[in-house]
Write an enzyme that holds these catalytic residues in place. Sequence first.
Site, mmCIF file in Angstrom:
data_model
loop_
_atom_site.group_PDB
_atom_site.id
_atom_site.type_symbol
_atom_site.label_atom_id
_atom_site.label_comp_id
_atom_site.label_asym_id
_atom_site.label_seq_id
_atom_site.Cartn_x
_atom_site.Cartn_y
_atom_site.Cartn_z
ATOM 1 N N SER A 8 0.756 -1.190 -0.268
ATOM 2 C CA SER A 8 0.021 -0.419 -0.497
ATOM 3 C C SER A 8 0.469 1.500 -0.515
ATOM 4 C CB SER A 8 -0.468 0.037 0.953
ATOM 5 O OG SER A 8 -1.861 1.418 1.586
ATOM 6 N N HIS A 33 -1.298 -1.103 -4.478
ATOM 7 C CA HIS A 33 -2.474 -0.714 -4.121
ATOM 8 C C HIS A 33 -2.520 0.883 -3.758
ATOM 9 C CE1 HIS A 33 -6.118 -1.541 -1.112
ATOM 10 N NE2 HIS A 33 -5.783 -0.790 -1.053
ATOM 11 N N ASP A 35 -4.709 3.815 -2.611
ATOM 12 C CA ASP A 35 -6.146 4.224 -1.428
ATOM 13 C C ASP A 35 -6.007 5.337 -2.091
ATOM 14 O OD1 ASP A 35 -6.357 2.021 0.245
ATOM 15 O OD2 ASP A 35 -4.361 2.198 1.106
ATOM 16 N N MET A 37 -8.760 8.737 -1.080
ATOM 17 C CA MET A 37 -9.593 9.187 0.000
ATOM 18 C C MET A 37 -9.870 10.723 0.413
ATOM 19 S SD MET A 37 -7.342 8.048 3.610
ATOM 20 C CE MET A 37 -6.424 6.196 2.855
ATOM 21 N N HIS A 66 -8.596 1.311 -4.724
ATOM 22 C CA HIS A 66 -8.977 0.754 -3.760
ATOM 23 C C HIS A 66 -9.785 2.833 -3.236
ATOM 24 C CE1 HIS A 66 -9.999 0.121 0.779
ATOM 25 N NE2 HIS A 66 -11.602 0.130 0.672
ATOM 26 N N MET A 137 -12.111 -5.296 4.822
ATOM 27 C CA MET A 137 -11.097 -4.716 5.596
ATOM 28 C C MET A 137 -10.810 -5.372 7.250
ATOM 29 S SD MET A 137 -10.952 -2.039 3.752
ATOM 30 C CE MET A 137 -9.912 -0.671 5.434
ATOM 31 N N ASP A 175 -7.399 -5.796 4.013
ATOM 32 C CA ASP A 175 -6.379 -5.178 4.107
ATOM 33 C C ASP A 175 -6.991 -4.215 5.718
ATOM 34 O OD1 ASP A 175 -5.442 -2.357 3.610
ATOM 35 O OD2 ASP A 175 -6.582 -1.121 2.136
#
Length: 216
Positions: A8, A33, A35, A37, A66, A137, A175
């Site tokens: 990540s 990965h 992320d 947000m 993600h 998650m 994750d």
Amino acid sequence: MHHLIAPSLLASDFANLQRDIELVNASEADWFHVDVMDGMFVPNISFGFPVIKAIKKHAQKPLDVHLMIVDPDRYLKDFKEAGADSITVHYEACPHLHRTIQVIKQLGCKASVAINPATPVANLVDIIADLDMVLVMSVNPGFGGQKFIEHTFTKLAQVKTLAANTNPDLKIEVDGGVDTGNAAKLVEAGASVLVAGSSVFSASDPSLAISQLKHL
């Protein structure tokens, strides 16, 4: 099937992002990965399109994007164009989940759905046959470095059971709080993709940490 490792980039050194991307390129990792947000679905803000495009420019492995954002449908095409190979949306953020998954597939990306720790696996019963992957998650999304939630092992097994008849090739990703202390048990419970952030990038030798997660 051998499990995959997806470091990540949320845990990488943003001041040396290209260096860390090249480190992952040269490692035994399988995916990046990423992320995303928005400060609304989760209480944090991370990567936007310019950063993802920059990651894609240097990445030699697929981008597993993600989306921890509200109303992800607005941006699916943009994430594809930025470089996403796989797009994960949250069950909790998509009122018309089938339609969202159809759009992701029409864009040519792998389609995945994430569930938060308090979301029952049973909620996926009507969508699981249409998915390439489910992301379980194992922390509440929003921040790296959180404590692993033990109930995750049960949920992974539940996803595997749910998919057994309708989607046996489904990838099951986990994750949050993944490290060498729990990775083998996660794979045993049903995980086929391990996302690891802090346990990789905070290690004295990140490449070795990736290798240890790969060869359990």
